[in-house]
Design an enzyme around this catalytic site. Structure first.
Site, mmCIF file in Angstrom:
data_model
loop_
_atom_site.group_PDB
_atom_site.id
_atom_site.type_symbol
_atom_site.label_atom_id
_atom_site.label_comp_id
_atom_site.label_asym_id
_atom_site.label_seq_id
_atom_site.Cartn_x
_atom_site.Cartn_y
_atom_site.Cartn_z
ATOM 1 N N HIS A 1 -5.338 4.717 -12.923
ATOM 2 C CA HIS A 1 -4.760 3.813 -13.924
ATOM 3 C C HIS A 1 -5.189 2.361 -13.646
ATOM 4 C CE1 HIS A 1 -2.423 4.526 -10.393
ATOM 5 N NE2 HIS A 1 -1.559 3.562 -10.633
ATOM 6 N N ARG A 2 -5.211 1.984 -12.352
ATOM 7 C CA ARG A 2 -5.549 0.602 -11.998
ATOM 8 C C ARG A 2 -7.016 0.320 -12.332
ATOM 9 N NH1 ARG A 2 -3.460 1.226 -7.689
ATOM 10 N NH2 ARG A 2 -1.400 0.804 -8.500
ATOM 11 N N THR B 1 -0.112 -9.515 -4.714
ATOM 12 C CA THR B 1 0.736 -8.381 -4.335
ATOM 13 C C THR B 1 0.880 -8.356 -2.821
ATOM 14 O OG1 THR B 1 0.957 -5.962 -4.317
ATOM 15 C CG2 THR B 1 -1.271 -6.811 -4.338
ATOM 16 N N HIS B 2 1.985 -7.782 -2.357
ATOM 17 C CA HIS B 2 2.190 -7.614 -0.924
ATOM 18 C C HIS B 2 2.056 -6.149 -0.531
ATOM 19 C CE1 HIS B 2 3.683 -11.639 -1.472
ATOM 20 N NE2 HIS B 2 3.730 -11.806 -0.161
ATOM 21 N N ASN B 3 1.631 -5.335 -1.485
ATOM 22 C CA ASN B 3 1.479 -3.901 -1.241
ATOM 23 C C ASN B 3 0.058 -3.662 -0.702
ATOM 24 O OD1 ASN B 3 0.647 -1.204 -1.747
ATOM 25 N ND2 ASN B 3 2.223 -0.956 -3.322
ATOM 26 N N GLU C 1 11.060 -11.958 -6.950
ATOM 27 C CA GLU C 1 11.872 -10.807 -7.351
ATOM 28 C C GLU C 1 11.437 -10.338 -8.739
ATOM 29 O OE1 GLU C 1 16.512 -9.801 -7.817
ATOM 30 O OE2 GLU C 1 15.997 -11.715 -6.858
ATOM 31 N N LYS D 1 -2.328 -1.569 -2.795
ATOM 32 C CA LYS D 1 -2.858 -2.252 -3.987
ATOM 33 C C LYS D 1 -3.891 -3.296 -3.588
ATOM 34 C CE LYS D 1 1.207 -2.194 -6.993
ATOM 35 N NZ LYS D 1 2.111 -3.120 -7.698
ATOM 36 N N ASP E 1 1.388 -4.666 -12.075
ATOM 37 C CA ASP E 1 2.702 -4.016 -12.032
ATOM 38 C C ASP E 1 2.469 -2.591 -12.500
ATOM 39 O OD1 ASP E 1 5.479 -4.579 -11.288
ATOM 40 O OD2 ASP E 1 5.872 -3.702 -13.241
ATOM 41 N N PHE F 1 -1.175 5.988 -1.427
ATOM 42 C CA PHE F 1 0.126 5.382 -1.146
ATOM 43 C C PHE F 1 1.132 5.846 -2.200
ATOM 44 C CE2 PHE F 1 0.195 2.112 -4.502
ATOM 45 C CZ PHE F 1 -1.144 2.059 -4.854
HETATM 46 P P1 IMP Z 1 5.326 -2.569 -8.226
HETATM 47 O O1 IMP Z 1 4.187 -2.624 -9.213
HETATM 48 O O2 IMP Z 1 5.087 -3.443 -7.061
HETATM 49 O O3 IMP Z 1 6.640 -2.739 -8.894
HETATM 50 O O4 IMP Z 1 5.343 -1.133 -7.574
HETATM 51 C C1 IMP Z 1 4.876 -0.035 -8.241
HETATM 52 C C2 IMP Z 1 5.054 1.190 -7.412
HETATM 53 O O5 IMP Z 1 4.457 2.252 -8.165
HETATM 54 C C3 IMP Z 1 4.330 1.192 -6.091
HETATM 55 O O6 IMP Z 1 5.111 0.743 -5.052
HETATM 56 C C4 IMP Z 1 3.975 2.665 -5.917
HETATM 57 O O7 IMP Z 1 4.992 3.378 -5.341
HETATM 58 C C5 IMP Z 1 3.838 3.169 -7.330
HETATM 59 N N1 IMP Z 1 2.428 3.246 -7.626
HETATM 60 C C6 IMP Z 1 1.680 2.361 -8.341
HETATM 61 N N2 IMP Z 1 0.395 2.715 -8.338
HETATM 62 C C7 IMP Z 1 0.333 3.836 -7.586
HETATM 63 C C8 IMP Z 1 -0.750 4.662 -7.211
HETATM 64 O O8 IMP Z 1 -1.924 4.436 -7.495
HETATM 65 N N3 IMP Z 1 -0.414 5.707 -6.460
HETATM 66 C C9 IMP Z 1 0.848 5.993 -6.065
HETATM 67 N N4 IMP Z 1 1.879 5.252 -6.371
HETATM 68 C C10 IMP Z 1 1.622 4.175 -7.149
#
Ligand code: IMP
Length: 205
Positions: A189-190, A14-16, A46, A19, A75, A161
């Protein structure tokens, strides 16, 4: 099922940064060497699938095949009952190209106002996380976790976040954005998806 053991490298696909932080924290006790995808210079693929499972697989398989190492992708998103489960798989997209989550939360507010969704004092919502572990040969394992609660307006708190400032888990009064990070990731959830992943895939768990 193949297992990961202490000292093994694992790509966090992931680049977040939020996360990466949460997943690295969860992996820490198991002695795995977690490396973020960005450190390998990997692009973010993508997210072309229409389900959490599809996108988690796509991200994990891309990272595992590109690096030759096992990779773990998440995801995730928020599902709001009054919006028929939206933003769901499009949770990140609602934040626009600059991933500005104040814009995303504003959009939630607008859509809730348009549907008269706030009239319920505690509009139901849940976060969902699908974790995918991919091996370099392309095989995958999938794990899901959810946390249920409601959303509130206006946003509160600067921890965490994404949509954390508008989500309150059942039994809590603080938003995820107001909670101490350790408290949030104890119930998130994670973490719940991670519990299943670790039982199945981590040696010594
Ligand atoms: P993706 O999984 O990269 O498509 O992005 C999922 C998006 O869900 C993230 O960018 C967050 O905005 C949101 N999200 C996922 N988990 C959390 C969390 O634990 N807290 C707040 N937002 C979340």
């Amino acid at each position: 099922m193949r297992r990961l053991k202490r000292g093994d490298q694992l790509v966090v696909a992931t680049h977040n940064p939020g996360k990466v932080w949460e997943i690295s924290k969860l992996l820490e006790p198991y002695g795995l060497h977690a490396v973020a995808a960005g450190e390998f210079g990997l692009e973010e693929p993508e997210e072309t699938e229409t389900t959490f499972v599809g996108n988690a697989k796509l991200k994990a398989v891309f990272a595992a095949e590109s690096t030759g190492l096992p990779a773990l992708a998440d995801d995730s998103g928020i599902e709001i009952d009054a919006l028929d489960g939206a933003p769901g798989v499009y949770t990140a997209d609602w934040a626009g190209p600059n991933r500005d989550f104040s814009i995303a939360m504003e959009r939630v507010n607008e859509e809730m106002v348009a549907r008269d969704g706030w009239k319920d004092p505690a509009p139901r919502a849940n976060f969902i996380s699908v974790l995918c572990l991919a091996w370099p040969d392309g095989s995958t394992e999938l794990f899901e976790g959810k946390v249920y609660g409601h959303i509130e307006w206006p946003p509160r708190g600067t921890n965490g976040f994404g949509y954390d400032p508008i989500f309150v888990a059942d039994g809590e009064t603080l938003t995820f954005g107001e909670m101490e990070p350790a408290k949030k990731y104890a119930i998130s959830h994670r973490t719940r998806a991670f519990e299943s992943f670790k039982r199945a895939c981590l040696e010594g768990a």
